[in-house]
Design a protein around this motif. Structure first.
Motif, PDB file in Angstrom:
ATOM      1  N   PHE A  81      -4.783  10.044   2.645  1.00 19.12           N
ATOM      2  CA  PHE A  81      -4.961   8.593   2.499  1.00 19.12           C
ATOM      3  C   PHE A  81      -5.738   8.100   3.720  1.00 19.12           C
ATOM      4  CE2 PHE A  81      -3.211   4.249   3.106  1.00 19.12           C
ATOM      5  CZ  PHE A  81      -3.326   3.710   1.832  1.00 19.12           C
ATOM      6  N   ASP A  82      -7.005   7.676   3.516  1.00 18.15           N
ATOM      7  CA  ASP A  82      -7.856   7.306   4.652  1.00 18.15           C
ATOM      8  C   ASP A  82      -8.808   6.179   4.277  1.00 18.15           C
ATOM      9  OD1 ASP A  82      -7.604   9.420   6.999  1.00 18.15           O
ATOM     10  OD2 ASP A  82      -7.506  10.563   5.130  1.00 18.15           O
ATOM     11  N   GLY A  83      -9.262   5.460   5.316  1.00 18.34           N
ATOM     12  CA  GLY A  83     -10.335   4.510   5.124  1.00 18.34           C
ATOM     13  C   GLY A  83     -11.614   5.237   4.760  1.00 18.34           C
TER      14      GLY A  83
ATOM     15  N   SER B 105       0.822  -1.204   0.000  1.00 15.20           N
ATOM     16  CA  SER B 105       0.000   0.000   0.000  1.00 15.20           C
ATOM     17  C   SER B 105       0.862   1.262   0.000  1.00 15.20           C
ATOM     18  CB  SER B 105      -0.960   0.011   1.195  1.00 15.20           C
ATOM     19  OG  SER B 105      -0.282   0.194   2.421  1.00 15.20           O
TER      20      SER B 105
ATOM     21  N   TYR C 138     -10.885  -3.846   2.699  1.00 11.41           N
ATOM     22  CA  TYR C 138     -10.743  -2.470   3.145  1.00 11.41           C
ATOM     23  C   TYR C 138     -10.903  -1.558   1.935  1.00 11.41           C
ATOM     24  CZ  TYR C 138      -9.105   0.951   6.630  1.00 11.41           C
ATOM     25  OH  TYR C 138      -9.035   1.979   7.542  1.00 11.41           O
TER      26      TYR C 138
ATOM     27  N   GLY D  80      -3.470   8.602   6.614  1.00 11.72           N
ATOM     28  CA  GLY D  80      -4.208   7.989   7.706  1.00 11.72           C
ATOM     29  C   GLY D  80      -4.492   8.941   8.844  1.00 11.72           C
TER      30      GLY D  80
ATOM     31  N   HIS E 201      -9.886   2.333   0.661  1.00 11.28           N
ATOM     32  CA  HIS E 201      -9.137   3.567   0.895  1.00 11.28           C
ATOM     33  C   HIS E 201      -9.609   4.650  -0.059  1.00 11.28           C
ATOM     34  CE1 HIS E 201      -6.042   0.734   2.588  1.00 11.28           C
ATOM     35  NE2 HIS E 201      -5.887   1.723   3.445  1.00 11.28           N
TER      36      HIS E 201
ATOM     37  N   TYR F 241       0.632   3.891  -3.085  1.00  8.89           N
ATOM     38  CA  TYR F 241       0.267   5.254  -2.679  1.00  8.89           C
ATOM     39  C   TYR F 241       1.307   6.267  -3.128  1.00  8.89           C
ATOM     40  CZ  TYR F 241      -0.217   8.970   0.946  1.00  8.89           C
ATOM     41  OH  TYR F 241      -0.322  10.156   1.639  1.00  8.89           O
TER      42      TYR F 241
END
Length: 205
Positions: free
Chosen positions: A142-144, A29, A196, A112, A198, A33
């Motif tokens: 960069f986030d859920g 990741s 998940y 995050g 992102h 990214y």
């Protein structure tokens, strides 16, 4: 104390945080990214908002790096591991003032971070990043993310995140648009070994 709360406390320890990230496959990741969205260049001046233990430095070229995090444990770990010419500050990224270097950074990262912040705190972070960046600079987050028809497992994992403000794509993008005129969001479902979602946002003015 619940098992989830105990696990959250454990992840506050830098070594445990890094071990957990290895287990769920964050090596890939990080690379995706950075290579596909951040695209850092050698010599850039980089501001890492909510830098944690600064694992991103393992993947960055030779840049002028400043990391900011609210956790003294993370900051001290980053200083021990990377130190040297890199600068690490223990501050709250939603309230910190960086007037002396306003408008001088090429790149800002918030990896995050936004899903740990209330809307008001996140708005301050985006405004802070805008002021810190030079003309033409960019912020990458960069986030859920919650999405319609998300798998039950992905939704459950996101619901157990230490960050209590996981949002939908529209909600994240609206927050970013309070400070940036160009916000481009990218959804990814394939960056971890666990289900998940992102959202990566690339923000410019």
């Amino acid at each position: 104390m619940s098992a989830v709360a105990q696990f959250s406390r454990l992840l506050a320890l830098p070594w445990a945080y890094r071990a957990f990230r290895r287990i769920i496959g964050t090596e890939r990741s990080w690379r995706v990214y950075l290579q596909e969205y951040v695209m850092p260049a050698a010599g850039e001046k980089v501001l890492d908002l909510g830098c944690g233990p600064a694992d991103v430095l393992r993947y960055l070229p030779d840049v002028a790096y400043t990391g900011i995090d609210i956790s003294q444990e993370y900051v001290e770990s980053a200083r021990r591991r990377f130190g040297g010419a890199r600068r690490f500050l223990c501050e709250d990224v939603s309230t910190f003032s960086f007037l002396a270097e306003q408008g001088s950074f090429d790149l800002a990262l918030a990896t995050g971070v936004v899903h740990h912040l209330t809307d008001k705190e996140a708005g301050r972070l985006f405004e802070f990043a805008r002021l810190a960046l030079r003309p033409g600079g960019r912020l990458v987050t960069f986030d859920g993310c919650y999405i319609p028809d998300q798998s039950k497992m992905a939704g459950w994992v996101l619901g157990k995140d230490r960050g209590k403000f996981v949002r939908t794509r529209d909600e994240y993008e609206r927050l970013a648009a309070t400070a940036f005129s160009h916000v481009q969001g990218h959804l990814r479902h394939d960056l971890l070994r666990i289900p998940y979602t992102h959202l990566i946002m690339c923000c410019r003015n």
